[in-house]
Design a protein around this motif. Sequence first.
Motif, PDB file in Angstrom:
ATOM      1  N   ILE A 144     -32.359 -24.081  16.403  1.00  0.00           N
ATOM      2  CA  ILE A 144     -31.102 -23.485  15.944  1.00  0.00           C
ATOM      3  C   ILE A 144     -31.120 -23.306  14.431  1.00  0.00           C
ATOM      4  O   ILE A 144     -30.721 -22.247  13.910  1.00  0.00           O
ATOM      5  N   LEU A 145     -31.586 -24.325  13.717  1.00  0.00           N
ATOM      6  CA  LEU A 145     -31.662 -24.222  12.251  1.00  0.00           C
ATOM      7  C   LEU A 145     -32.618 -23.106  11.830  1.00  0.00           C
ATOM      8  O   LEU A 145     -32.331 -22.361  10.877  1.00  0.00           O
ATOM      9  N   ASP A 146     -33.744 -22.977  12.520  1.00  0.00           N
ATOM     10  CA  ASP A 146     -34.700 -21.895  12.201  1.00  0.00           C
ATOM     11  C   ASP A 146     -34.060 -20.538  12.465  1.00  0.00           C
ATOM     12  O   ASP A 146     -34.233 -19.592  11.675  1.00  0.00           O
ATOM     13  N   PHE A 147     -33.347 -20.423  13.581  1.00  0.00           N
ATOM     14  CA  PHE A 147     -32.666 -19.165  13.939  1.00  0.00           C
ATOM     15  C   PHE A 147     -31.685 -18.764  12.840  1.00  0.00           C
ATOM     16  O   PHE A 147     -31.646 -17.601  12.401  1.00  0.00           O
ATOM     17  N   ALA A 153     -26.006 -21.896  21.791  1.00  0.00           N
ATOM     18  CA  ALA A 153     -27.297 -22.167  22.414  1.00  0.00           C
ATOM     19  C   ALA A 153     -27.084 -23.159  23.547  1.00  0.00           C
ATOM     20  O   ALA A 153     -26.025 -23.797  23.654  1.00  0.00           O
ATOM     21  N   PHE A 154     -28.125 -23.290  24.382  1.00  0.00           N
ATOM     22  CA  PHE A 154     -28.058 -24.231  25.500  1.00  0.00           C
ATOM     23  C   PHE A 154     -29.287 -25.124  25.461  1.00  0.00           C
ATOM     24  O   PHE A 154     -30.353 -24.717  24.980  1.00  0.00           O
ATOM     25  N   CYS A 155     -29.089 -26.328  25.966  1.00  0.00           N
ATOM     26  CA  CYS A 155     -30.203 -27.279  26.005  1.00  0.00           C
ATOM     27  C   CYS A 155     -30.206 -27.974  27.356  1.00  0.00           C
ATOM     28  O   CYS A 155     -29.190 -28.551  27.762  1.00  0.00           O
ATOM     29  N   LYS A 156     -31.334 -27.914  28.050  1.00  0.00           N
ATOM     30  CA  LYS A 156     -31.449 -28.527  29.371  1.00  0.00           C
ATOM     31  C   LYS A 156     -32.308 -29.778  29.290  1.00  0.00           C
ATOM     32  O   LYS A 156     -33.386 -29.762  28.698  1.00  0.00           O
ATOM     33  N   GLY A 157     -31.807 -30.851  29.883  1.00  0.00           N
ATOM     34  CA  GLY A 157     -32.586 -32.077  29.934  1.00  0.00           C
ATOM     35  C   GLY A 157     -31.851 -33.259  29.349  1.00  0.00           C
ATOM     36  O   GLY A 157     -30.688 -33.167  28.960  1.00  0.00           O
ATOM     37  N   PRO A 158     -32.498 -34.411  29.260  1.00  0.00           N
ATOM     38  CA  PRO A 158     -31.870 -35.615  28.713  1.00  0.00           C
ATOM     39  C   PRO A 158     -31.615 -35.482  27.219  1.00  0.00           C
ATOM     40  O   PRO A 158     -32.070 -34.525  26.571  1.00  0.00           O
ATOM     41  N   TRP A 159     -30.902 -36.460  26.663  1.00  0.00           N
ATOM     42  CA  TRP A 159     -30.461 -36.373  25.277  1.00  0.00           C
ATOM     43  C   TRP A 159     -31.629 -36.262  24.293  1.00  0.00           C
ATOM     44  O   TRP A 159     -31.485 -35.658  23.219  1.00  0.00           O
ATOM     45  N   LEU A 212     -31.669 -19.792  29.105  1.00  0.00           N
ATOM     46  CA  LEU A 212     -31.672 -21.062  28.381  1.00  0.00           C
ATOM     47  C   LEU A 212     -32.408 -20.981  27.054  1.00  0.00           C
ATOM     48  O   LEU A 212     -32.133 -21.760  26.141  1.00  0.00           O
ATOM     49  N   SER A 213     -33.315 -20.044  26.938  1.00  0.00           N
ATOM     50  CA  SER A 213     -34.081 -19.935  25.692  1.00  0.00           C
ATOM     51  C   SER A 213     -33.336 -19.144  24.620  1.00  0.00           C
ATOM     52  O   SER A 213     -33.691 -19.192  23.445  1.00  0.00           O
ATOM     53  N   GLU A 214     -32.267 -18.442  25.027  1.00  0.00           N
ATOM     54  CA  GLU A 214     -31.577 -17.551  24.099  1.00  0.00           C
ATOM     55  C   GLU A 214     -30.672 -18.324  23.148  1.00  0.00           C
ATOM     56  O   GLU A 214     -30.019 -19.292  23.512  1.00  0.00           O
ATOM     57  N   ILE A 215     -30.641 -17.874  21.910  1.00  0.00           N
ATOM     58  CA  ILE A 215     -29.658 -18.312  20.922  1.00  0.00           C
ATOM     59  C   ILE A 215     -28.888 -17.057  20.509  1.00  0.00           C
ATOM     60  O   ILE A 215     -29.490 -16.055  20.133  1.00  0.00           O
ATOM     61  N   SER A 216     -27.573 -17.093  20.638  1.00  0.00           N
ATOM     62  CA  SER A 216     -26.784 -15.879  20.419  1.00  0.00           C
ATOM     63  C   SER A 216     -25.634 -16.152  19.460  1.00  0.00           C
ATOM     64  O   SER A 216     -25.318 -17.303  19.125  1.00  0.00           O
ATOM     65  N   LEU A 217     -24.999 -15.078  19.041  1.00  0.00           N
ATOM     66  CA  LEU A 217     -23.805 -15.154  18.205  1.00  0.00           C
ATOM     67  C   LEU A 217     -22.630 -14.658  19.031  1.00  0.00           C
ATOM     68  O   LEU A 217     -22.701 -13.598  19.662  1.00  0.00           O
ATOM     69  N   VAL A 218     -21.546 -15.404  19.034  1.00  0.00           N
ATOM     70  CA  VAL A 218     -20.361 -15.057  19.816  1.00  0.00           C
ATOM     71  C   VAL A 218     -19.128 -15.204  18.937  1.00  0.00           C
ATOM     72  O   VAL A 218     -19.135 -15.925  17.940  1.00  0.00           O
ATOM     73  N   GLU A 219     -18.071 -14.499  19.324  1.00  0.00           N
ATOM     74  CA  GLU A 219     -16.794 -14.612  18.629  1.00  0.00           C
ATOM     75  C   GLU A 219     -15.867 -15.511  19.439  1.00  0.00           C
ATOM     76  O   GLU A 219     -15.737 -15.349  20.648  1.00  0.00           O
ATOM     77  N   LYS A 220     -15.231 -16.455  18.758  1.00  0.00           N
ATOM     78  CA  LYS A 220     -14.336 -17.388  19.421  1.00  0.00           C
ATOM     79  C   LYS A 220     -12.981 -17.405  18.724  1.00  0.00           C
ATOM     80  O   LYS A 220     -12.895 -17.219  17.510  1.00  0.00           O
TER      81      LYS A 220
END
Length: 276
Positions: free
Chosen positions: A231-234, A215-221, A123-131
């Motif tokens: 994400i912006l910092d990444f 990226a993933f985010c767990k929890g309420p809005w 959940l903490s990872e921010i990655s780059l993927v091809e879509k």
Amino acid sequence: MEKKSRLLTIGQFAALHGINRKTLMWYDQIGLFQPAYIHPENGYRYYSYYQSSILETILLLRELDVSIDEIQEFMHSRSAASLERLLGEKIAELERTMAHLRAVRKTLVNHRRNMQTLLSMDLSEISLVEKEERRLVTVDISPETSFDRQVEMITAETRKYQLRRLHDASYGAMIPAAELYRGNFDAYSRLFIEIPLPVTTAGLHRQPGGTYLRAFCKGPWDVLPERYREILDFAEERGLVLSGFSYEMGINESVIDRIEDYIVQIEIPVQPRQTT
């Protein structure tokens, strides 16, 4: 007896067509398909090999879920034209059923992929993927659009595309990347639906193929803004620019009971920052 010798017993004829002899007896009783010869003394039924094509037509129609009443009506006025018309109707029904099953399969594949992601994600990872590019049905919303109205619009789109249930499709929300840079992390402008059925692309939103930040985010809005700042910092640290829209989609709604366990998948197209 010479005539009998050229015929098949009910057991032989049933075995030839892979059915139970009781089925032939029932067809005889209701007047749908009768034996070629009935022995006058013992009442044994005998069938001609030349009746096979007629029985196979009946069995085919039954396999296509044509009712007995419909088949009887066809048999009373059997012709090439009536059979062609009946088969045409059933082919059209089959095509609709097959299209629905393909859509169900695609939905199941998507759900299974989400479950596989849940089992392996960090959940903490921010990655780059091809879509790959895909087309989405979208509806415009604004901060003033009530939740009830959003539900109405999504429901209308599922009906428009003849989906049987809302969860026959994947759906989510979109935020323009420009709003993220302004710090407007709740500036949702569209809801999207990925229709599993083949549809014409006219009027659909084009989600471009290419490199995406995921990226993933767990929890309420209310925890999403902090995730977007990360994400912006990444992206800034790696010389990447967010473009287009952020596509948010819940991936574990079917296996949780609490909003605190809700996981949102975030995907945003990125491009290298242009240097001068």
